[in-house]
Scaffold this active site. Sequence first.
Site, short mmCIF file in Angstrom:
data_model
loop_
_atom_site.label_atom_id
_atom_site.label_comp_id
_atom_site.label_asym_id
_atom_site.label_seq_id
_atom_site.Cartn_x
_atom_site.Cartn_y
_atom_site.Cartn_z
N CYS A 193 -16.59 1.44 0.53
CA CYS A 193 -15.40 0.61 0.76
C CYS A 193 -14.95 0.65 2.21
CB CYS A 193 -14.27 1.08 -0.14
SG CYS A 193 -13.87 2.82 0.11
N ARG A 226 -13.27 -8.84 0.93
CA ARG A 226 -11.85 -8.55 0.74
C ARG A 226 -11.04 -9.82 1.03
NH1 ARG A 226 -9.96 -3.35 1.17
NH2 ARG A 226 -8.03 -4.35 0.53
N ARG A 247 0.87 -1.18 0.00
CA ARG A 247 0.00 0.00 0.00
C ARG A 247 0.90 1.22 0.00
NH1 ARG A 247 -5.30 1.29 3.55
NH2 ARG A 247 -6.08 -0.03 1.87
N ASP A 267 -17.48 6.94 -1.21
CA ASP A 267 -16.22 6.79 -0.48
C ASP A 267 -15.98 8.12 0.21
OD1 ASP A 267 -13.68 6.05 0.42
OD2 ASP A 267 -12.71 6.26 -1.53
N GLN A 291 -9.90 -3.83 -3.65
CA GLN A 291 -11.26 -3.40 -3.29
C GLN A 291 -12.21 -3.67 -4.46
OE1 GLN A 291 -12.26 -1.82 -0.21
NE2 GLN A 291 -14.20 -2.43 -1.10
N HIS A 302 -7.23 1.04 -6.44
CA HIS A 302 -7.43 0.11 -5.32
C HIS A 302 -8.05 -1.18 -5.89
CE1 HIS A 302 -7.68 -1.32 -1.37
NE2 HIS A 302 -8.55 -0.50 -0.82
N1 CP Z 1 -11.29 -0.37 2.28
C1 CP Z 1 -10.02 -0.40 2.73
O1 CP Z 1 -9.06 -0.61 1.96
O2 CP Z 1 -9.89 -0.23 4.07
P1 CP Z 1 -8.53 -0.03 4.88
O3 CP Z 1 -7.97 1.31 4.45
O4 CP Z 1 -8.92 -0.08 6.32
O5 CP Z 1 -7.58 -1.13 4.50
N1 NVA Z 2 -10.13 6.74 -1.16
C1 NVA Z 2 -9.74 6.25 0.15
C2 NVA Z 2 -9.96 4.78 0.22
C3 NVA Z 2 -9.66 4.13 1.55
C4 NVA Z 2 -9.84 2.65 1.53
C5 NVA Z 2 -8.29 6.62 0.43
O1 NVA Z 2 -7.47 6.52 -0.50
O2 NVA Z 2 -8.00 7.01 1.56
#
Ligand code: CP
Ligand code: NVA
Length: 300
Positions: A258, A286, A100, A218, A130, A127
């Site tokens: 999400c 997930r 990430r 989101d 997701q 993502h």
């Molecule tokens: N939806 C998602 O990726 O959640 P986290 O940021 O908690 O991993």
């Molecule tokens: N768009 C959000 C998604 C979190 C899962 C972010 O990037 O923070």
Amino acid sequence: MTSYLSELDFEPARTLNILASARRLKAERGRDRNDLAGRSVALYFEKPSVRTRVSFTVGIQELGGRVVELSSATTKVGRGEDPEDFAAVLGRMVHLLVARVFSQEVLGTFARRAGVPVINALSDERHPCQALADAQTILERKGRIEGTVFAFVGEGNNVAASTGLLLAALGAEVRVASPVGFGLPKERLAEARGLAGSVTQLQDPKEAVDGADAVYTDTWISMGQEAESEERVRIFRDFKVSPELMAGAREDALVMHCLPAVRGQEIEAELMYADNSAIWDQAENRLHAQKALILDLMTG
Ligand code: CP
Ligand code: NVA
């Protein structure tokens, strides 16, 4: 070496195979497997996470693998070590890297240098994990993706891009409603051309949800955008998913998010636990979708 850095890395047939495998893995939950026996996976986080961290950790353990978790705070990438060197070292020690990061480009560097598969666990741009879980959820709850109308209300961000493009690749009509200047990047709209379904950028949430089978939102403030919070709350205030907005969708339309959600901001809390909420299925899926992805990459 195949990696999964974008939801469009795989042809639709391969994605559908992964979704079918995810469904089987969900049905057999509770029976531990040994597909990853003797193999180790590094999870690397430059940003916080709950769902991604737990689903990958539990999923890899259920497949019989070992996990080592790393973050910016416990590594040297932020202190001058080149991401290329970091990936070269990890590739000598682990069999899969889940990362990430802020920059999608860094994922490309990891994939080029690691010599083991790399999975995008969220970047500023995409993502895709997701997206896989979201596709699994829509298949479960609606029985199909092809021909469904999917509305995303909010910023054309990483989640909008990945889930939107994956569903469009599988034949959905995707509509994204965002304030002017906050829509999907033109590169993502260009990627959508030629997919089986369609992706349309709109500015009016009501137009986007009209007759929709699923309505997704989101956060208005993604990780890394915290300094713009006040301004964003003002810009996005008419892009809240509320019961009034849902009234324009199909009566059986799913509410999707999400997570994490900011209740009362992008979504009204009462929608999150309503019968038509698919939010908790998305979170659970997930686990199953990522297990299926890992099996595809490492044993397929
Ligand atoms: N939806 C998602 O990726 O959640 P986290 O940021 O908690 O991993
Ligand atoms: N768009 C959000 C998604 C979190 C899962 C972010 O990037 O923070």
